[in-house]
Design a protein around this motif. Sequence first.
Motif, PDB file in Angstrom:
ATOM      1  N   TYR A  72      45.120  19.806  31.553  1.00 41.39           N
ATOM      2  CA  TYR A  72      45.151  19.323  32.936  1.00 41.39           C
ATOM      3  C   TYR A  72      46.356  19.858  33.700  1.00 41.39           C
ATOM      4  O   TYR A  72      46.238  20.230  34.870  1.00 41.39           O
ATOM      5  N   ILE A  73      47.501  19.917  33.041  1.00 46.25           N
ATOM      6  CA  ILE A  73      48.682  20.395  33.762  1.00 46.25           C
ATOM      7  C   ILE A  73      48.617  21.911  33.951  1.00 46.25           C
ATOM      8  O   ILE A  73      49.135  22.441  34.947  1.00 46.25           O
ATOM      9  N   LEU A  74      47.953  22.625  33.039  1.00 41.59           N
ATOM     10  CA  LEU A  74      47.753  24.060  33.243  1.00 41.59           C
ATOM     11  C   LEU A  74      46.788  24.311  34.398  1.00 41.59           C
ATOM     12  O   LEU A  74      46.977  25.254  35.181  1.00 41.59           O
ATOM     13  N   ILE A  75      45.756  23.489  34.511  1.00 38.83           N
ATOM     14  CA  ILE A  75      44.860  23.587  35.666  1.00 38.83           C
ATOM     15  C   ILE A  75      45.658  23.415  36.952  1.00 38.83           C
ATOM     16  O   ILE A  75      45.500  24.176  37.915  1.00 38.83           O
ATOM     17  N   THR A  76      46.529  22.415  36.966  1.00 33.78           N
ATOM     18  CA  THR A  76      47.360  22.172  38.148  1.00 33.78           C
ATOM     19  C   THR A  76      48.184  23.400  38.505  1.00 33.78           C
ATOM     20  O   THR A  76      48.203  23.843  39.661  1.00 33.78           O
ATOM     21  N   GLY A  77      48.874  23.957  37.527  1.00 35.60           N
ATOM     22  CA  GLY A  77      49.740  25.092  37.802  1.00 35.60           C
ATOM     23  C   GLY A  77      48.980  26.324  38.254  1.00 35.60           C
ATOM     24  O   GLY A  77      49.367  26.989  39.226  1.00 35.60           O
ATOM     25  N   LEU A  78      47.887  26.638  37.585  1.00 37.26           N
ATOM     26  CA  LEU A  78      47.148  27.859  37.902  1.00 37.26           C
ATOM     27  C   LEU A  78      46.413  27.751  39.236  1.00 37.26           C
ATOM     28  O   LEU A  78      46.418  28.694  40.037  1.00 37.26           O
ATOM     29  N   VAL A  79      45.773  26.611  39.479  1.00 36.89           N
ATOM     30  CA  VAL A  79      45.070  26.437  40.756  1.00 36.89           C
ATOM     31  C   VAL A  79      46.063  26.462  41.911  1.00 36.89           C
ATOM     32  O   VAL A  79      45.816  27.088  42.951  1.00 36.89           O
ATOM     33  N   ALA A  80      47.202  25.798  41.737  1.00 38.97           N
ATOM     34  CA  ALA A  80      48.198  25.773  42.809  1.00 38.97           C
ATOM     35  C   ALA A  80      48.713  27.173  43.113  1.00 38.97           C
ATOM     36  O   ALA A  80      48.804  27.575  44.282  1.00 38.97           O
ATOM     37  N   HIS A  81      49.055  27.918  42.073  1.00 42.22           N
ATOM     38  CA  HIS A  81      49.677  29.222  42.305  1.00 42.22           C
ATOM     39  C   HIS A  81      48.685  30.244  42.859  1.00 42.22           C
ATOM     40  O   HIS A  81      48.980  30.930  43.844  1.00 42.22           O
ATOM     41  N   PHE A  82      47.519  30.322  42.252  1.00 45.36           N
ATOM     42  CA  PHE A  82      46.599  31.402  42.619  1.00 45.36           C
ATOM     43  C   PHE A  82      45.628  31.020  43.735  1.00 45.36           C
ATOM     44  O   PHE A  82      45.314  31.855  44.588  1.00 45.36           O
ATOM     45  N   LEU A  83      45.165  29.774  43.746  1.00 45.02           N
ATOM     46  CA  LEU A  83      44.138  29.400  44.719  1.00 45.02           C
ATOM     47  C   LEU A  83      44.733  28.783  45.979  1.00 45.02           C
ATOM     48  O   LEU A  83      44.290  29.084  47.091  1.00 45.02           O
ATOM     49  N   LEU A  84      45.730  27.939  45.813  1.00 44.16           N
ATOM     50  CA  LEU A  84      46.313  27.267  46.979  1.00 44.16           C
ATOM     51  C   LEU A  84      47.430  28.076  47.620  1.00 44.16           C
ATOM     52  O   LEU A  84      47.538  28.129  48.849  1.00 44.16           O
ATOM     53  N   ASN A  85      48.271  28.696  46.793  1.00 41.40           N
ATOM     54  CA  ASN A  85      49.418  29.443  47.320  1.00 41.40           C
ATOM     55  C   ASN A  85      49.192  30.948  47.332  1.00 41.40           C
ATOM     56  O   ASN A  85      50.083  31.696  47.750  1.00 41.40           O
ATOM     57  N   HIS A  86      48.034  31.391  46.841  1.00 47.50           N
ATOM     58  CA  HIS A  86      47.665  32.815  46.860  1.00 47.50           C
ATOM     59  C   HIS A  86      48.723  33.692  46.188  1.00 47.50           C
ATOM     60  O   HIS A  86      48.991  34.809  46.637  1.00 47.50           O
ATOM     61  N   GLN A 184      32.275  27.706  39.985  1.00 48.53           N
ATOM     62  CA  GLN A 184      33.203  28.756  39.560  1.00 48.53           C
ATOM     63  C   GLN A 184      34.416  28.162  38.852  1.00 48.53           C
ATOM     64  O   GLN A 184      34.850  28.669  37.806  1.00 48.53           O
ATOM     65  N   LEU A 185      34.958  27.091  39.410  1.00 46.35           N
ATOM     66  CA  LEU A 185      36.108  26.446  38.777  1.00 46.35           C
ATOM     67  C   LEU A 185      35.737  25.871  37.414  1.00 46.35           C
ATOM     68  O   LEU A 185      36.541  25.911  36.474  1.00 46.35           O
ATOM     69  N   THR A 186      34.521  25.349  37.299  1.00 41.39           N
ATOM     70  CA  THR A 186      34.079  24.803  36.014  1.00 41.39           C
ATOM     71  C   THR A 186      34.086  25.881  34.935  1.00 41.39           C
ATOM     72  O   THR A 186      34.568  25.661  33.815  1.00 41.39           O
ATOM     73  N   VAL A 187      33.561  27.050  35.267  1.00 45.57           N
ATOM     74  CA  VAL A 187      33.564  28.161  34.309  1.00 45.57           C
ATOM     75  C   VAL A 187      34.998  28.530  33.936  1.00 45.57           C
ATOM     76  O   VAL A 187      35.323  28.735  32.750  1.00 45.57           O
ATOM     77  N   GLU A 188      35.863  28.597  34.924  1.00 44.56           N
ATOM     78  CA  GLU A 188      37.260  28.951  34.658  1.00 44.56           C
ATOM     79  C   GLU A 188      37.948  27.888  33.808  1.00 44.56           C
ATOM     80  O   GLU A 188      38.757  28.213  32.922  1.00 44.56           O
ATOM     81  N   PHE A 189      37.625  26.621  34.047  1.00 39.91           N
ATOM     82  CA  PHE A 189      38.232  25.553  33.254  1.00 39.91           C
ATOM     83  C   PHE A 189      37.733  25.586  31.811  1.00 39.91           C
ATOM     84  O   PHE A 189      38.482  25.266  30.880  1.00 39.91           O
ATOM     85  N   ILE A 190      36.468  25.950  31.619  1.00 41.83           N
ATOM     86  CA  ILE A 190      35.945  26.089  30.254  1.00 41.83           C
ATOM     87  C   ILE A 190      36.705  27.185  29.514  1.00 41.83           C
ATOM     88  O   ILE A 190      37.089  27.027  28.345  1.00 41.83           O
ATOM     89  N   VAL A 191      36.928  28.300  30.199  1.00 38.66           N
ATOM     90  CA  VAL A 191      37.688  29.397  29.587  1.00 38.66           C
ATOM     91  C   VAL A 191      39.109  28.944  29.271  1.00 38.66           C
ATOM     92  O   VAL A 191      39.644  29.221  28.183  1.00 38.66           O
ATOM     93  N   LEU A 192      39.726  28.229  30.197  1.00 38.41           N
ATOM     94  CA  LEU A 192      41.098  27.767  29.987  1.00 38.41           C
ATOM     95  C   LEU A 192      41.168  26.764  28.842  1.00 38.41           C
ATOM     96  O   LEU A 192      42.083  26.822  28.003  1.00 38.41           O
ATOM     97  N   ALA A 193      40.215  25.841  28.787  1.00 40.07           N
ATOM     98  CA  ALA A 193      40.195  24.863  27.699  1.00 40.07           C
ATOM     99  C   ALA A 193      40.012  25.562  26.352  1.00 40.07           C
ATOM    100  O   ALA A 193      40.646  25.196  25.353  1.00 40.07           O
ATOM    101  N   SER A 194      39.155  26.578  26.329  1.00 39.29           N
ATOM    102  CA  SER A 194      38.962  27.348  25.097  1.00 39.29           C
ATOM    103  C   SER A 194      40.250  28.056  24.700  1.00 39.29           C
ATOM    104  O   SER A 194      40.581  28.156  23.510  1.00 39.29           O
ATOM    105  N   ALA A 195      40.989  28.539  25.700  1.00 35.60           N
ATOM    106  CA  ALA A 195      42.263  29.203  25.419  1.00 35.60           C
ATOM    107  C   ALA A 195      43.274  28.218  24.841  1.00 35.60           C
ATOM    108  O   ALA A 195      44.061  28.577  23.950  1.00 35.60           O
ATOM    109  N   VAL A 196      43.269  26.982  25.329  1.00 35.36           N
ATOM    110  CA  VAL A 196      44.191  25.972  24.803  1.00 35.36           C
ATOM    111  C   VAL A 196      43.923  25.738  23.319  1.00 35.36           C
ATOM    112  O   VAL A 196      44.849  25.715  22.494  1.00 35.36           O
ATOM    113  N   VAL A 197      42.649  25.578  22.958  1.00 32.11           N
ATOM    114  CA  VAL A 197      42.309  25.397  21.547  1.00 32.11           C
ATOM    115  C   VAL A 197      42.634  26.662  20.761  1.00 32.11           C
ATOM    116  O   VAL A 197      43.204  26.610  19.664  1.00 32.11           O
ATOM    117  N   GLY A 198      42.281  27.818  21.320  1.00 33.95           N
ATOM    118  CA  GLY A 198      42.537  29.073  20.627  1.00 33.95           C
ATOM    119  C   GLY A 198      44.012  29.320  20.382  1.00 33.95           C
ATOM    120  O   GLY A 198      44.402  29.803  19.312  1.00 33.95           O
TER     121      GLY A 198
END
Length: 215
Positions: A72-86, A184-198
């Motif tokens: 959840y905190i990685l979602i916050t950081g990545l969405v804020a930096h790339f999607l909200l702050n470009h 689109q965000l759902t797909v990205e979150f699935i990838v991110l969640a998989s990365a956390v486990v990986g």
Amino acid sequence: MRPWIRPAFWWRLAIVLSAGLGLVTGDGSLVYFTVESNVMVLGYFAGALYWMAARDTAEGPAPRLRGAVTLYILITGLVAHFLLNHGADPLPGLVSGPDRLQNWSTFFLHYTTPVMVLADWLCLGPRNASRWKDLPLWLSFPLGYAAVVMVRAALFPGFPNKYPYFFFDPSGHGYGYVWLQIAQLTVEFIVLASAVVGLDRLGTAVRGRLRPATG
């Protein structure tokens, strides 16, 4: 061994301070995923400090919950930096401008805390506790958050700040755009969640290879 002489204890205390400072110096409310995820970080790691002190251990409690909080905190950081702050550099706002306190709050919430929690996930224990089957449960929170935002906006159109993020707002491009963004965000979150486990599994494998052979 006293827990406060362990580096893990001080690192997790720093995470608590980072999330806490970000929350108390800003003006965000719980309608924002940013605030909710940082509250989770604050609660989990404050509990982890108590657990470490009470049990005299360097291991964090509830490792699968720790994985969810990390996601959840990685979602916050990545969405804020790339999607909200470009991808904008957040550093200039820390030393100049009229909203420096708010900028510092944003920096703690969107940058410092996510990076520190990621480092905790990569470097500290327990290891290899997350499971691939945890992914649907982990993802239920961000998807549930999106559902609550959309349903609340439909049922209570006068709700203050009913669309906390622009990609939920259908007024500009319609609901088709909103659902496409959510998909689109759902797909990205699935990838991110998989990365956390990986990364958890990879960290275990690397540590095993680096451990000196015995016998």
